[in-house]
Design a protein around this motif. Structure first.
Motif, PDB file in Angstrom:
ATOM      1  N   MET B   1       0.834  -1.187   0.000  1.00  0.00           N
ATOM      2  CA  MET B   1       0.000   0.000   0.000  1.00  0.00           C
ATOM      3  C   MET B   1       0.884   1.258   0.000  1.00  0.00           C
ATOM      4  N   GLU B   2       0.540   2.214  -0.881  1.00  0.00           N
ATOM      5  CA  GLU B   2       1.314   3.451  -0.974  1.00  0.00           C
ATOM      6  C   GLU B   2       1.084   4.304   0.279  1.00  0.00           C
ATOM      7  N   PRO B   3       2.164   4.903   0.811  1.00  0.00           N
ATOM      8  CA  PRO B   3       1.940   5.808   1.942  1.00  0.00           C
ATOM      9  C   PRO B   3       1.085   6.998   1.499  1.00  0.00           C
ATOM     10  N   GLU B   4       0.282   7.462   2.423  1.00  0.00           N
ATOM     11  CA  GLU B   4      -0.593   8.591   2.083  1.00  0.00           C
ATOM     12  C   GLU B   4       0.236   9.848   1.815  1.00  0.00           C
ATOM     13  N   GLN B   5      -0.031  10.497   0.705  1.00  0.00           N
ATOM     14  CA  GLN B   5       0.664  11.733   0.367  1.00  0.00           C
ATOM     15  C   GLN B   5      -0.016  12.904   1.072  1.00  0.00           C
ATOM     16  N   ARG B   6       0.758  13.669   1.853  1.00  0.00           N
ATOM     17  CA  ARG B   6       0.172  14.822   2.525  1.00  0.00           C
ATOM     18  C   ARG B   6       0.414  16.064   1.677  1.00  0.00           C
ATOM     19  N   ASP B   7      -0.632  16.848   1.509  1.00  0.00           N
ATOM     20  CA  ASP B   7      -0.468  18.114   0.794  1.00  0.00           C
ATOM     21  C   ASP B   7       0.060  19.128   1.794  1.00  0.00           C
ATOM     22  N   GLU B   8       1.312  19.548   1.614  1.00  0.00           N
ATOM     23  CA  GLU B   8       1.908  20.497   2.552  1.00  0.00           C
ATOM     24  C   GLU B   8       2.012  21.889   1.952  1.00  0.00           C
ATOM     25  N   THR B   9       1.166  22.153   0.971  1.00  0.00           N
ATOM     26  CA  THR B   9       1.144  23.489   0.378  1.00  0.00           C
ATOM     27  C   THR B   9       0.723  24.524   1.419  1.00  0.00           C
ATOM     28  N   VAL B  10       1.486  25.623   1.460  1.00  0.00           N
ATOM     29  CA  VAL B  10       1.128  26.747   2.331  1.00  0.00           C
ATOM     30  C   VAL B  10       0.556  27.846   1.443  1.00  0.00           C
ATOM     31  N   ARG B  11      -0.556  28.410   1.848  1.00  0.00           N
ATOM     32  CA  ARG B  11      -1.197  29.454   1.053  1.00  0.00           C
ATOM     33  C   ARG B  11      -1.318  30.733   1.885  1.00  0.00           C
ATOM     34  N   LEU B  12      -1.021  31.851   1.226  1.00  0.00           N
ATOM     35  CA  LEU B  12      -1.111  33.156   1.887  1.00  0.00           C
ATOM     36  C   LEU B  12      -1.840  34.109   0.946  1.00  0.00           C
ATOM     37  N   THR B  13      -2.794  34.847   1.459  1.00  0.00           N
ATOM     38  CA  THR B  13      -3.481  35.872   0.667  1.00  0.00           C
ATOM     39  C   THR B  13      -3.328  37.208   1.377  1.00  0.00           C
ATOM     40  N   VAL B  14      -2.851  38.209   0.626  1.00  0.00           N
ATOM     41  CA  VAL B  14      -2.661  39.533   1.243  1.00  0.00           C
ATOM     42  C   VAL B  14      -3.334  40.597   0.382  1.00  0.00           C
ATOM     43  N   THR B  67       1.414  30.827  -3.072  1.00  0.00           N
ATOM     44  CA  THR B  67       1.458  29.421  -2.629  1.00  0.00           C
ATOM     45  C   THR B  67       2.912  28.961  -2.551  1.00  0.00           C
ATOM     46  N   PHE B  68       3.178  28.180  -1.529  1.00  0.00           N
ATOM     47  CA  PHE B  68       4.511  27.628  -1.292  1.00  0.00           C
ATOM     48  C   PHE B  68       4.393  26.114  -1.384  1.00  0.00           C
ATOM     49  N   THR B  69       5.074  25.524  -2.363  1.00  0.00           N
ATOM     50  CA  THR B  69       5.008  24.070  -2.531  1.00  0.00           C
ATOM     51  C   THR B  69       6.415  23.517  -2.716  1.00  0.00           C
ATOM     52  N   THR B  70       6.562  22.242  -2.434  1.00  0.00           N
ATOM     53  CA  THR B  70       7.832  21.587  -2.737  1.00  0.00           C
ATOM     54  C   THR B  70       7.613  20.674  -3.941  1.00  0.00           C
ATOM     55  N   VAL B  71       8.490  20.842  -4.945  1.00  0.00           N
ATOM     56  CA  VAL B  71       8.369  20.083  -6.179  1.00  0.00           C
ATOM     57  C   VAL B  71       9.749  19.589  -6.580  1.00  0.00           C
ATOM     58  N   HIS B  72       9.914  18.276  -6.711  1.00  0.00           N
ATOM     59  CA  HIS B  72      11.187  17.700  -7.162  1.00  0.00           C
ATOM     60  C   HIS B  72      12.385  18.273  -6.401  1.00  0.00           C
ATOM     61  N   GLY B  73      12.311  18.279  -5.098  1.00  0.00           N
ATOM     62  CA  GLY B  73      13.446  18.718  -4.285  1.00  0.00           C
ATOM     63  C   GLY B  73      13.696  20.215  -4.290  1.00  0.00           C
ATOM     64  N   ALA B  74      12.695  20.967  -4.696  1.00  0.00           N
ATOM     65  CA  ALA B  74      12.861  22.427  -4.721  1.00  0.00           C
ATOM     66  C   ALA B  74      11.646  23.086  -4.068  1.00  0.00           C
ATOM     67  N   LEU B  75      11.885  24.280  -3.529  1.00  0.00           N
ATOM     68  CA  LEU B  75      10.778  25.100  -3.031  1.00  0.00           C
ATOM     69  C   LEU B  75      10.309  25.978  -4.186  1.00  0.00           C
ATOM     70  N   VAL B 123      11.812  29.575  -7.975  1.00  0.00           N
ATOM     71  CA  VAL B 123      12.198  28.224  -7.551  1.00  0.00           C
ATOM     72  C   VAL B 123      13.602  28.265  -6.960  1.00  0.00           C
ATOM     73  N   ARG B 124      13.767  27.558  -5.850  1.00  0.00           N
ATOM     74  CA  ARG B 124      15.116  27.396  -5.290  1.00  0.00           C
ATOM     75  C   ARG B 124      15.250  25.976  -4.739  1.00  0.00           C
ATOM     76  N   ARG B 125      16.337  25.326  -5.120  1.00  0.00           N
ATOM     77  CA  ARG B 125      16.554  23.943  -4.661  1.00  0.00           C
ATOM     78  C   ARG B 125      16.660  23.880  -3.135  1.00  0.00           C
ATOM     79  N   ILE B 126      16.062  22.836  -2.584  1.00  0.00           N
ATOM     80  CA  ILE B 126      16.159  22.622  -1.137  1.00  0.00           C
ATOM     81  C   ILE B 126      17.532  22.019  -0.849  1.00  0.00           C
TER      82      ILE B 126
END
Lengths: 109, 130
Positions: B1-14, B67-75, B123-126
């Motif tokens: 069974m695949e581990p559950e993927q958590r959406d860790e996207t941070v969202r900010l509205t100003v 929105t702040f997301t992590t994609v392929h080892g990058a922020l 984009v900046r690599r983590i």
């Protein structure tokens, strides 16, 4: 000492050091707060206080808007026969000056 | 069974004013710190987001959503706001000083306008500190 909170993010304190006016910028110099520095420099130009030092030891953030404001202040003061020096730029300021190739552009104040 | 993927996207509205740039920088610092960026790298990211969000906020007529997301080892930090100019399209003008700064503080970046919205991406690599 004349201390003016521009916003909660930036406080400009004016003092003197010999013939120089020292503006100490404590806080963050960005597109929102930079116009306040413009105003302070315009006031000094109007009062013919033409030799100015910016104390940047307490400047915790600067961006291109802040740098442009400092460059404009330097040009205006120099064109009027004065000078602008930078005193103790903080690490974030130093980093941006290096990135933009402006590290050697300003006299030490 | 695949581990559950958590959406860790941070969202900010100003709100669409330059006054709120600081809030975008603060959130950037918080997200970057959690991902293991060091102090200098966080300062770089704060500058990158400040420059790009500032360009969008200059044109914004409505809230800026970031929105702040992590994609392929990058922020990946993306922002978007309505401009009220539905016909304006294409790249947003970026001056030399800002380009110089962005080249040093971001691995990749973009800013443009179209369809009544302005948007940026950075984009900046983590860092791998293992």
């Amino acid at each position: 000492m004349d201390e003016q909170p521009v916003t909660p993010d930036l406080v400009v304190t004016a003092g003197t050091d010999g013939d120089h006016t020292v503006l100490a910028l404590r806080g963050e110099l960005d597109a929102y707060t930079a116009p306040a520095l413009d105003e302070r420099v315009a006031d000094l130009l109007a009062r013919r206080r033409l030799d100015v030092v910016l104390d940047l030891s307490g400047t915790t953030f600067v961006d291109s808007s802040g740098l442009r404001t400092i460059l404009t202040a330097q040009r205006q003061l120099c064109e009027s026969g004065g000078s602008l020096g930078l005193r103790q730029p903080s690490e974030p300021v130093r980093r941006l000056l290096e990135i933009t190739g402006l590290a050697g552009h300003f006299a030490a104040g | 069974m695949e581990p559950e993927q958590r959406d860790e996207t941070v969202r900010l509205t100003v709100p669409p004013t330059l006054e709120h740039l600081r809030l975008v920088r603060l959130t950037t610092a918080g997200v970057a710190s959690r991902l293991g960026f060091d102090v200098e790298e966080i300062d770089d990211l704060r500058v990158a987001v400040d420059e790009l969000a500032g360009l969008v906020l200059e044109r914004a007529r409505g809230p800026l959503e970031v929105t702040f997301t992590t994609v392929h080892g990058a922020l990946r930090i993306a922002g978007e706001a309505p401009t009220g100019e539905p016909d304006a399209t294409g790249p947003v003008s970026v001056d030399t000083l800002t380009r110089q700064i962005l080249a040093a503080v971001a691995d990749d970046w973009d800013v443009d306008a179209g369809g009544g919205r302005a948007r940026f991406c950075c984009v900046r690599r983590i860092p791998d500190r293992r």
